[in-house]
Design a protein around this motif. Structure first.
Motif, PDB file in Angstrom:
ATOM      1  N   TRP A 166       0.813  -1.218   0.000  1.00  0.00           N
ATOM      2  CA  TRP A 166       0.000   0.000   0.000  1.00  0.00           C
ATOM      3  C   TRP A 166       0.848   1.270   0.000  1.00  0.00           C
ATOM      4  CZ3 TRP A 166      -0.245  -3.544   4.118  1.00  0.00           C
ATOM      5  CH2 TRP A 166       0.409  -3.140   5.284  1.00  0.00           C
ATOM      6  N   ASN A 167       2.075   1.179   0.491  1.00  0.00           N
ATOM      7  CA  ASN A 167       2.946   2.352   0.385  1.00  0.00           C
ATOM      8  C   ASN A 167       3.527   2.353  -1.028  1.00  0.00           C
ATOM      9  OD1 ASN A 167       5.075   4.177   0.341  1.00  0.00           O
ATOM     10  ND2 ASN A 167       5.567   3.844   2.500  1.00  0.00           N
ATOM     11  N   ILE A 168       3.043   3.307  -1.828  1.00  0.00           N
ATOM     12  CA  ILE A 168       3.292   3.285  -3.265  1.00  0.00           C
ATOM     13  C   ILE A 168       4.488   4.166  -3.660  1.00  0.00           C
ATOM     14  CG2 ILE A 168       1.755   5.204  -3.891  1.00  0.00           C
ATOM     15  CD1 ILE A 168       1.456   1.819  -5.574  1.00  0.00           C
ATOM     16  N   THR A 169       5.094   4.833  -2.685  1.00  0.00           N
ATOM     17  CA  THR A 169       6.149   5.809  -3.000  1.00  0.00           C
ATOM     18  C   THR A 169       7.270   5.211  -3.856  1.00  0.00           C
ATOM     19  OG1 THR A 169       5.728   6.682  -0.795  1.00  0.00           O
ATOM     20  CG2 THR A 169       7.536   7.667  -2.024  1.00  0.00           C
ATOM     21  N   LYS A 170       7.828   4.110  -3.384  1.00  0.00           N
ATOM     22  CA  LYS A 170       8.991   3.540  -4.074  1.00  0.00           C
ATOM     23  C   LYS A 170       8.639   3.140  -5.508  1.00  0.00           C
ATOM     24  CE  LYS A 170      12.723   0.211  -3.895  1.00  0.00           C
ATOM     25  NZ  LYS A 170      12.546  -0.144  -5.307  1.00  0.00           N
ATOM     26  N   THR A 171       7.475   2.516  -5.663  1.00  0.00           N
ATOM     27  CA  THR A 171       7.030   2.103  -6.995  1.00  0.00           C
ATOM     28  C   THR A 171       6.990   3.301  -7.934  1.00  0.00           C
ATOM     29  OG1 THR A 171       5.635   0.503  -5.876  1.00  0.00           O
ATOM     30  CG2 THR A 171       5.177   0.857  -8.209  1.00  0.00           C
ATOM     31  N   MET A 172       6.515   4.430  -7.421  1.00  0.00           N
ATOM     32  CA  MET A 172       6.406   5.611  -8.283  1.00  0.00           C
ATOM     33  C   MET A 172       7.772   6.261  -8.507  1.00  0.00           C
ATOM     34  SD  MET A 172       2.664   7.265  -7.777  1.00  0.00           S
ATOM     35  CE  MET A 172       2.849   8.000  -6.180  1.00  0.00           C
ATOM     36  N   VAL A 173       8.605   6.265  -7.467  1.00  0.00           N
ATOM     37  CA  VAL A 173       9.949   6.832  -7.624  1.00  0.00           C
ATOM     38  C   VAL A 173      10.738   6.025  -8.663  1.00  0.00           C
ATOM     39  CG1 VAL A 173      12.169   7.258  -6.472  1.00  0.00           C
ATOM     40  CG2 VAL A 173      10.036   7.865  -5.312  1.00  0.00           C
ATOM     41  N   ALA A 175       9.832   4.965 -11.327  1.00  0.00           N
ATOM     42  CA  ALA A 175       9.498   5.387 -12.695  1.00  0.00           C
ATOM     43  C   ALA A 175       9.879   6.841 -12.940  1.00  0.00           C
ATOM     44  CB  ALA A 175       8.005   5.185 -12.945  1.00  0.00           C
ATOM     45  N   ILE A 176      10.905   7.332 -12.240  1.00  0.00           N
ATOM     46  CA  ILE A 176      11.242   8.758 -12.327  1.00  0.00           C
ATOM     47  C   ILE A 176      11.672   9.173 -13.741  1.00  0.00           C
ATOM     48  CG2 ILE A 176      13.653   8.533 -11.501  1.00  0.00           C
ATOM     49  CD1 ILE A 176      11.241  11.363 -10.474  1.00  0.00           C
ATOM     50  N   GLU A 178      10.702   7.842 -16.586  1.00  0.00           N
ATOM     51  CA  GLU A 178       9.455   7.886 -17.362  1.00  0.00           C
ATOM     52  C   GLU A 178       8.680   9.161 -17.023  1.00  0.00           C
ATOM     53  OE1 GLU A 178       8.281   3.752 -16.536  1.00  0.00           O
ATOM     54  OE2 GLU A 178       6.592   4.170 -17.898  1.00  0.00           O
ATOM     55  N   THR A 179       8.658   9.489 -15.726  1.00  0.00           N
ATOM     56  CA  THR A 179       7.935  10.677 -15.274  1.00  0.00           C
ATOM     57  C   THR A 179       8.538  11.934 -15.894  1.00  0.00           C
ATOM     58  OG1 THR A 179       7.431   9.579 -13.185  1.00  0.00           O
ATOM     59  CG2 THR A 179       7.170  11.969 -13.233  1.00  0.00           C
ATOM     60  N   ARG A 180       9.859  12.032 -15.866  1.00  0.00           N
ATOM     61  CA  ARG A 180      10.513  13.218 -16.429  1.00  0.00           C
ATOM     62  C   ARG A 180      10.258  13.332 -17.931  1.00  0.00           C
ATOM     63  NH1 ARG A 180      13.070  15.768 -12.519  1.00  0.00           N
ATOM     64  NH2 ARG A 180      13.988  14.564 -10.803  1.00  0.00           N
ATOM     65  N   LYS A 182       7.610  12.124 -19.541  1.00  0.00           N
ATOM     66  CA  LYS A 182       6.197  12.508 -19.697  1.00  0.00           C
ATOM     67  C   LYS A 182       6.025  14.003 -19.416  1.00  0.00           C
ATOM     68  CE  LYS A 182       1.838  11.406 -20.297  1.00  0.00           C
ATOM     69  NZ  LYS A 182       1.316  10.649 -21.443  1.00  0.00           N
ATOM     70  N   ALA A 183       6.631  14.446 -18.318  1.00  0.00           N
ATOM     71  CA  ALA A 183       6.497  15.853 -17.916  1.00  0.00           C
ATOM     72  C   ALA A 183       7.086  16.778 -18.981  1.00  0.00           C
ATOM     73  CB  ALA A 183       7.188  16.081 -16.574  1.00  0.00           C
TER      74      ALA A 183
ATOM     75  N   VAL B  15       1.570   8.911 -16.303  1.00  0.00           N
ATOM     76  CA  VAL B  15       2.883   8.331 -16.595  1.00  0.00           C
ATOM     77  C   VAL B  15       2.719   6.870 -16.990  1.00  0.00           C
ATOM     78  CG1 VAL B  15       5.161   7.803 -15.622  1.00  0.00           C
ATOM     79  CG2 VAL B  15       4.008   9.960 -15.032  1.00  0.00           C
ATOM     80  N   ARG B  16       1.914   6.168 -16.239  1.00  0.00           N
ATOM     81  CA  ARG B  16       1.656   4.749 -16.527  1.00  0.00           C
ATOM     82  C   ARG B  16       0.540   4.245 -15.626  1.00  0.00           C
ATOM     83  NH1 ARG B  16       5.981   1.193 -13.049  1.00  0.00           N
ATOM     84  NH2 ARG B  16       6.106   2.613 -11.298  1.00  0.00           N
ATOM     85  N   GLN B  24      -0.546   6.391 -12.339  1.00  0.00           N
ATOM     86  CA  GLN B  24       0.529   7.202 -11.777  1.00  0.00           C
ATOM     87  C   GLN B  24       0.469   8.508 -12.522  1.00  0.00           C
ATOM     88  OE1 GLN B  24       4.436   5.502 -11.375  1.00  0.00           O
ATOM     89  NE2 GLN B  24       5.427   7.489 -11.100  1.00  0.00           N
ATOM     90  N   PHE B  26       1.326  12.477 -13.096  1.00  0.00           N
ATOM     91  CA  PHE B  26       2.283  13.558 -12.839  1.00  0.00           C
ATOM     92  C   PHE B  26       1.532  14.797 -12.357  1.00  0.00           C
ATOM     93  CE2 PHE B  26       4.514  17.394 -14.455  1.00  0.00           C
ATOM     94  CZ  PHE B  26       5.621  17.327 -13.623  1.00  0.00           C
ATOM     95  N   TYR B  49      14.568   9.944   0.447  1.00  0.00           N
ATOM     96  CA  TYR B  49      14.225  10.520  -0.855  1.00  0.00           C
ATOM     97  C   TYR B  49      14.503  12.014  -0.879  1.00  0.00           C
ATOM     98  CZ  TYR B  49      11.648   6.190  -1.745  1.00  0.00           C
ATOM     99  OH  TYR B  49      11.302   4.893  -1.930  1.00  0.00           O
ATOM    100  N   ASP B 151       4.405  11.334  -1.372  1.00  0.00           N
ATOM    101  CA  ASP B 151       4.521  10.699  -2.691  1.00  0.00           C
ATOM    102  C   ASP B 151       4.901  11.704  -3.766  1.00  0.00           C
ATOM    103  OD1 ASP B 151       3.805   8.319  -1.538  1.00  0.00           O
ATOM    104  OD2 ASP B 151       1.761   8.283  -2.341  1.00  0.00           O
ATOM    105  N   SER B 155       8.250  11.681  -5.863  1.00  0.00           N
ATOM    106  CA  SER B 155       8.159  11.144  -7.223  1.00  0.00           C
ATOM    107  C   SER B 155       7.562  12.109  -8.242  1.00  0.00           C
ATOM    108  CB  SER B 155       7.302   9.870  -7.208  1.00  0.00           C
ATOM    109  OG  SER B 155       5.942  10.201  -6.996  1.00  0.00           O
TER     110      SER B 155
END
Lengths: 195, 467
Positions: A166-173, A175-176, A178-180, A182-183, B15-16, B24, B26, B49, B151, B155
Motif C-alpha cells: 500500500w505504500n506506493i512511493t517507491k514504486t512511483m519513484v 518510474a522517475i 518515465e515521469t521526467r 512525460k512531464a 505516466v503509466r 501514476q 504527474f 528521498y 509521494d 516522485s
C-alpha cells in the motif's frame, strides 16, 4: 512488508452519516509537526469522546460506521488517530474519497457493506461487544457470530493489502525517468515553447 | 479524439498504469503549507528521498497565521514552530516559499490563482481538501493527505483512479443578490454531501459562463463539500484575461502559445459525460445553512425543515442531530436568527469581488451592537489592493475589524475562534460541529453579502433589500 490478509477483533460502532474529519480530529490537534501516537490517541473524537463507547468497546480493532464517513478536511491526522487508537479496519456504507485514500496509504483497511448490513452489524456488536468480528480480505467476507456477509473493496486496494504494497512511493519513484519524459512533453512544463 | 477536459488532462499527465490499477499521475503544481507537509518531509528524510520537482513546488503558510499581529516570532509557540519548520523545509529543498516576509503570502487557494501559478490544463495537488478551488481556471486539482504529499515530493506523482465526470449545467442567470456561493450551496443541497463520490464536477452552462473568475473559484472551492474531489470550469476568454500579466503566467509569445493550448484542453462539444445534472440558475435565492453540514441549506425565505422530510433514515437522523446542536426548531424561519459573529474571508469567499459585494451592503452603516465582525483578506496582496481602493475604510467605519491575510475563523487553528455557543454568519465553507473553534459553536454559511447584511442587522436577513 507486512501483509494484511485477515483482521479479527472486537468492534466499536460509530453511528451517524457524514461524520466529518473535524469531529474525528478537531483542528486544534493539527497544531503539531509529527504524527505522535499518544497525542493522536487523545485527539480522536476529542470533543465527542463518548461516541467511542468507553470501557464497553475498549480494545476494539474494528470500527463500524455508516455513510460518507471521514468527509470534509483532507487531514491525515484522522486516519492516523484511528490507527493509533488500535483500529485496523473500518466497515462502512461509504467513505469520503480523500479519507479512504489516506487510510489505504497507511495500511488502514476500509471495506463497504450495504446500509442495512452496516446497521445490522452495529446492532450485533452493541448487543455483544465482546464478539469477534473477522474481516477476510482473501474471501471478501466478514464473519460475526455464526453469520457472515460479503463486502466491497476496490480490487487494487485489496491486492495492495494482501501483498503489503500500500505504500506506493517507491514504486512511483522507480518510474522517475518515465515521469521526467512525460512531464517534458507537457507544454506548460517546458514554458510553452513551440518546437 | 473528443473528450472532457479531465480526459485530456489525464492523458497528458498519466505516466503509466500502476500494478494496482490506479494511474501514476504527474502533478504539475504541488502546493504545500505548514499543517500537512511537515510529517511528509519527515517521511521523505526517513526513507532517503529527495524532492523530485522542487521548481514545481510552492509553499505558503495560512492555517496557523495570526491575523491581528503577524510579527515574527508569533505569540503562539506552536504556530511559530510550524511556520519555522516549513521555512526550513523549503530552504533545504529549494522550494519557493511565500512567507509573510515576501508580502505575497495568503491562503494557498487564493494566492495560487492570484500569482498565476494556477493555469488551465495543469494537474494540481495540495494537502488540503479545498484544492479543487484551482479548477476554476480549468485545472484538474485534488486535495490529498500527508502520505500523498510525501509521494509527490518524492516522485512528482500521485496514485489515483481516474474519476468519472458529472456535468452540472446551470442555465439562466443568477438574480441580483444571488452569488456563486448560493449556487454551490444549492448544488450541494440538491446532489447531497456525498453525491459526488467517484466524480469530478464540471460546472457549465450560461449561469457559470457569466461568472467572473473569482466567483468561479468559490464554486470549485466547495466541490469537496459535495463529495467530489475535483471540480472545474472550462477555460474561456475570461480565464485568459485573468491570467494575463500575472507573475507566473506565461509572457509574450509564450502566452499566445499557451492560449492556443488552453483552448484545446476544454471539453469538446460532443464529449461524453458519466452523468449530467441540469438546473436553472435564475430561480436560486440567497441560501443559508441551518445544520451541521453544507448540504443542510435552505433559501432565505424557507423554514428549517422537518427531519422526517429528509430523503432517508440516515439524513433524518443527521437532521435531528443538527436541530439539537443548532438549537433550532423544525419549521422556524431562518430569516431573523440572531448572530454573534460575522466573518467575511476564507479560501471560499475572501477575494476582492467578495469584499466589493459586501461593501455595497456595509457602506455607511454600522455593525449591530453585540456583533463581532471580521473582514479578513485572502492574501496580503489583495489586502493592500483593497486598501488602495479604500475598501478597508468602508468596513472599518462600519465597525468591522480589518485583519491581515490568513485562514482566520474558517477553521480554528489560529487565534480567531468562536466562544461557547456563539452563532456565526460565515462566508466560509464548513458548518461542521466545532468547526470554527468552539466545540459548541454554531455556523451559518452564506454569501459574503449575506454575512454583511447579517452583521448590520445582528440577525440573518435577505440581502436583496439592500441592493
Amino acid at each position: 512488508m507486512t501483509k494484511i490478509v485477515q483482521i479479527a477483533g472486537k468492534a466499536v460502532p460509530i453511528r451517524g452519516d457524514d461524520i466529518d474529519t473535524d469531529r474525528i480530529t478537531p483542528a486544534r490537534f493539527l497544531k503539531t509537526t509529527t504524527f505522535d501516537e499518544e497525542f493522536l490517541k487523545g485527539a480522536l473524537f476529542a470533543d465527542d469522546r463518548k461516541i467511542l463507547g468507553g470501557k464497553k468497546f475498549s480494545g476494539a480493532s474494528v470500527m463500524i460506521v455508516n455513510k460518507n464517513f471521514g468527509c470534509g478536511s483532507s487531514r491525515e491526522h484522522s486516519p492516523q488517530a484511528i490507527k493509533a487508537f488500535g483500529i485496523k479496519a473500518l466497515i462502512g456504507v461509504s467513505f469520503a474519497e480523500i479519507f479512504a485514500s489516506n487510510c489505504e496509504a497507511i495500511g488502514l483497511v476500509t471495506v463497504r457493506v450495504s446500509e442495512r448490513k452496516a446497521v445490522e452489524l452495529q446492532a450485533f456488536v452493541e448487543e455483544d461487544p465482546e464478539a469477534i468480528i473477522e474481516i477476510d480480505l482473501q474471501e471478501k467476507l466478514i464473519s460475526y457470530g455464526d453469520l457472515d456477509m460479503h463486502f466491497e473493496i476496490s480490487e487494487g486496494a485489496r491486492q495492495n493489502f494482501l501483498h503489503g504494497t500500500w505504500n506506493i512511493t517507491k514504486t512511483m519513484v522507480d518510474a522517475i525517468s518515465e515521469t521526467r519524459r512525460k512531464a517534458g512533453a507537457i507544454p506548460y512544463v517546458n514554458g510553452f515553447k513551440k518546437n | 479524439m473528443s473528450g472532457t477536459l479531465l480526459d485530456k488532462v489525464w492523458k497528458a499527465h498519466e505516466v503509466r498504469a500502476l500494478p494496482d490499477g490506479r494511474s501514476q499521475l504527474f502533478i504539475g503544481l504541488h502546493l504545500i503549507h505548514e499543517v500537512t507537509s511537515p510529517q511528509a518531509f519527515s517521511m521523505l528524510k526517513k526513507d532517503g528521498y529527495k524532492v523530485a520537482f522542487p521548481k514545481r513546488t510552492f509553499a505558503t503558510a495560512d492555517h496557523i497565521i495570526p491575523t491581528k499581529n503577524q510579527k515574527r516570532p508569533f505569540s503562539d509557540a506552536v504556530s511559530e514552530q510550524m511556520y519555522a519548520e516549513l521555512e526550513k523545509n523549503c530552504k533545504e529543498n529549494g522550494i519557493q516559499f511565500f512567507g509573510i516576509e515576501s508580502g505575497k503570502n495568503g491562503i494557498v487557494h487564493v494566492i495560487g490563482p492570484e500569482l498565476g501559478l494556477t493555469q488551465p490544463g495543469m494537474t494540481i495537488a495540495c494537502g488540503d481538501s479545498h484544492t479543487a478551488t484551482h479548477g476554476a481556471l480549468g485545472a484538474v486539482a485534488f486535495g490529498i493527505g500527508t502520505s500523498q504529499v510525501r509521494d509527490i515530493l518524492a516522485s512528482g506523482c500521485i496514485a489515483m483512479k481516474k474519476p468519472g465526470v458529472r456535468k452540472i449545467e446551470v442555465s439562466g442567470k443568477l438574480q441580483k443578490g444571488v452569488y456563486s456561493k448560493d449556487l454551490i450551496l444549492k448544488i450541494i443541497r440538491d446532489l447531497g454531501v456525498n453525491g459526488g463520490i467517484g466524480y469530478a464536477y464540471e460546472y457549465a452552462g450560461e449561469a457559470v459562463s457569466a461568472l467572473g473568475i473569482e466567483e468561479r473559484l468559490s464554486i470549485c472551492n466547495m466541490t469537496i463539500e459535495g463529495g467530489a474531489r475535483c471540480g472545474y470550469v472550462n477555460p474561456d476568454e475570461k480565464t485568459f484575461e485573468y491570467l494575463k500579466g500575472r507573475e507566473f503566467a506565461p509572457k509574450g509569445e509564450a502566452f499566445e502559445n499557451a492560449k492556443e493550448y488552453w483552448k484545446g484542453i476544454a471539453s469538446d462539444a460532443n464529449a461524453k459525460f458519466d452523468d449530467v445534472h441540469k438546473m436553472n440558475g435564475s430561480t436560486i435565492k440567497p441560501m443559508v445553512t441551518w445544520g451541521i453540514n453544507p448540504g443542510q441549506a435552505i433559501a432565505i425565505d424557507e423554514n428549517v425543515p422537518q427531519p422526517m422530510d429528509a430523503g432517508n433514515v440516515g439524513d433524518a437522523a443527521t437532521a435531528k442531530d443538527a436541530l439539537e446542536y443548532m438549537g433550532f426548531e423544525a419549521g422556524q424561519p431562518i430569516d431573523g436568527v440572531k448572530i454573534d459573529v460575522a466573518f467575511i474571508g476564507s479560501c471560499t469567499n475572501g477575494r476582492i469581488t467578495d469584499f466589493r459585494e459586501a461593501a455595497k451592503v456595509v457602506k455607511g452603516k454600522k455593525v449591530a451592537k453585540g456583533v463581532t465582525a471580521l473582514a479578513v483578506a485572502g492574501s496580503a496582496t489583495m489586502k493592500i489592493q483593497m486598501e488602495k481602493g479604500g475598501l478597508d475604510k468602508i468596513f472599518k467605519d462600519a465597525g468591522f475589524e480589518w485583519r491581515s491575510a490568513g485562514c482566520s475563523m474558517c477553521l480554528a487553528m489560529n487565534e480567531d475562534k468562536l466562544v461557547g455557543r456563539q452563532m456565526s454568519a460565515s462566508s466560509s465553507n464548513r458548518n461542521f460541529k466545532g468547526r470554527q473553534g468552539s466545540p459548541t459553536g454554531r455556523t451559518l454559511l452564506m454569501s459574503p453579502a449575506m454575512v454583511a447584511a447579517a452583521a448590520i442587522e445582528g440577525k440573518v436577513t435577505d440581502v436583496r433589500k439592500y441592493l
